[in-house]
Design a protein around this motif. Structure first.
Motif, PDB file in Angstrom:
ATOM      1  N   SER A  44       0.834  -1.200   0.000  1.00  7.25           N
ATOM      2  CA  SER A  44       0.000   0.000   0.000  1.00  7.25           C
ATOM      3  C   SER A  44       0.864   1.244   0.000  1.00  7.25           C
ATOM      4  CB  SER A  44      -0.883   0.035   1.256  1.00  7.25           C
ATOM      5  OG  SER A  44      -1.727  -1.077   1.301  1.00  7.25           O
ATOM      6  N   ARG A  45       0.319   2.317  -0.514  1.00  3.94           N
ATOM      7  CA  ARG A  45       0.991   3.607  -0.418  1.00  3.94           C
ATOM      8  C   ARG A  45       0.934   4.047   1.037  1.00  3.94           C
ATOM      9  NH1 ARG A  45      -2.345   5.955  -5.286  1.00  3.94           N
ATOM     10  NH2 ARG A  45      -1.201   4.993  -6.988  1.00  3.94           N
ATOM     11  N   ASP A  48      -2.311   5.529   1.994  1.00  2.17           N
ATOM     12  CA  ASP A  48      -3.404   4.556   2.059  1.00  2.17           C
ATOM     13  C   ASP A  48      -3.418   3.879   3.415  1.00  2.17           C
ATOM     14  OD1 ASP A  48      -3.986   5.189  -0.556  1.00  2.17           O
ATOM     15  OD2 ASP A  48      -3.128   3.358  -1.390  1.00  2.17           O
TER      16      ASP A  48
END
Length: 54
Positions: A44-45, A48
């Motif tokens: 995930s970023r 996020d």
């Protein structure tokens, strides 16, 4: 790029497949990783993961 699967991670890290599975599941649960059906598991970023904690 997708995160390698359980068997490959187990070999690369020198752990059992069960251990690799538990780690992947924990990272999915805390939002570090996410899964796309038919595509794979991805990191995930940072934004996020932070948004999912709120």
């Amino acid at each position: 790029m997708p995160v390698p699967g359980e068997p490959r991670l187990a070999v690369e890290l020198g752990v059992s497949k069960g251990t690799a599975r538990r780690v992947l599941n924990a990272l999915l649960a805390d939002g570090t990783l996410y899964s796309v059906l038919g595509k794979g598991t991805f990191v995930s970023r940072p934004s996020d993961a932070t948004a999912s904690e709120s």
